[in-house]
Enzyme design. Sequence first.
Site, PDB file in Angstrom:
ATOM      1  N   HIS A   1      -0.475   2.416  -6.336  1.00 37.77           N
ATOM      2  CA  HIS A   1       1.038   2.400  -5.895  1.00 37.77           C
ATOM      3  C   HIS A   1       1.626   0.818  -5.732  1.00 37.77           C
ATOM      4  O   HIS A   1       0.726   0.031  -5.637  1.00 37.77           O
ATOM      5  CB  HIS A   1       1.296   2.921  -4.575  1.00 37.77           C
ATOM      6  CG  HIS A   1       0.500   4.078  -4.202  1.00 37.77           C
ATOM      7  ND1 HIS A   1      -0.539   4.130  -3.291  1.00 37.77           N
ATOM      8  CD2 HIS A   1       0.520   5.411  -4.491  1.00 37.77           C
ATOM      9  CE1 HIS A   1      -1.165   5.034  -3.105  1.00 37.77           C
ATOM     10  NE2 HIS A   1      -0.284   6.127  -3.810  1.00 37.77           N
TER      11      HIS A   1
ATOM     12  N   TYR B   1      -1.949  -1.101   7.405  1.00 42.93           N
ATOM     13  CA  TYR B   1      -1.000  -1.841   6.719  1.00 42.93           C
ATOM     14  C   TYR B   1       0.198  -2.784   7.419  1.00 42.93           C
ATOM     15  O   TYR B   1       0.785  -2.255   8.299  1.00 42.93           O
ATOM     16  CB  TYR B   1      -0.205  -1.148   5.574  1.00 42.93           C
ATOM     17  CG  TYR B   1      -0.830  -0.200   4.716  1.00 42.93           C
ATOM     18  CD1 TYR B   1      -0.633  -0.703   3.237  1.00 42.93           C
ATOM     19  CD2 TYR B   1      -1.714   0.696   4.740  1.00 42.93           C
ATOM     20  CE1 TYR B   1      -1.429  -0.116   2.221  1.00 42.93           C
ATOM     21  CE2 TYR B   1      -2.450   1.378   3.669  1.00 42.93           C
ATOM     22  CZ  TYR B   1      -2.103   0.987   2.555  1.00 42.93           C
ATOM     23  OH  TYR B   1      -2.717   1.798   1.625  1.00 42.93           O
TER      24      TYR B   1
END
Length: 147
Positions: free
Chosen positions: A62, A132
């Site tokens: 991604h 993240y």
Amino acid sequence: MIIEATPLAGLMLVRATPVGDARGDFARLWCGQEFRAAGLDFAPTQMSLSRNPARHTLRGMHWQAAPYGETKLVRAQRGTVFDVAVDLRSESKTYRGWFGIELDAAGLLAVLIPAGFAHGFLTLSDDAELLYLIDMPYMAAAARGCR
């Protein structure tokens, strides 16, 4: 905190350095001052979590298309993953190069992935979680992926 270069331009490893005693330990996982001292301009604006209950779950690759590219600091908060970043910056001397590393919660290792890189991972354990820190807001129209 120890910040180390990888073979790919701009892709960095960030090792937390815990301080401990009989009660356990404490480690800084991100520090703006230390990142700036290392020449890294990374100011997270969001924190996200990827939870994966099954071993061998594949996620990626991604990325966010320009001008919405994201720089991400990724670390395993639970379990173990094989984490991969691919340089998609056509002007980069490491264009199309890839780097993979095993991340596990016990190791306190993170990968700083610059904008312009694709990112993905394979879980190597059940109940793997990746945390993240991301410097840009998510833009659904800019989301890209490949297999």
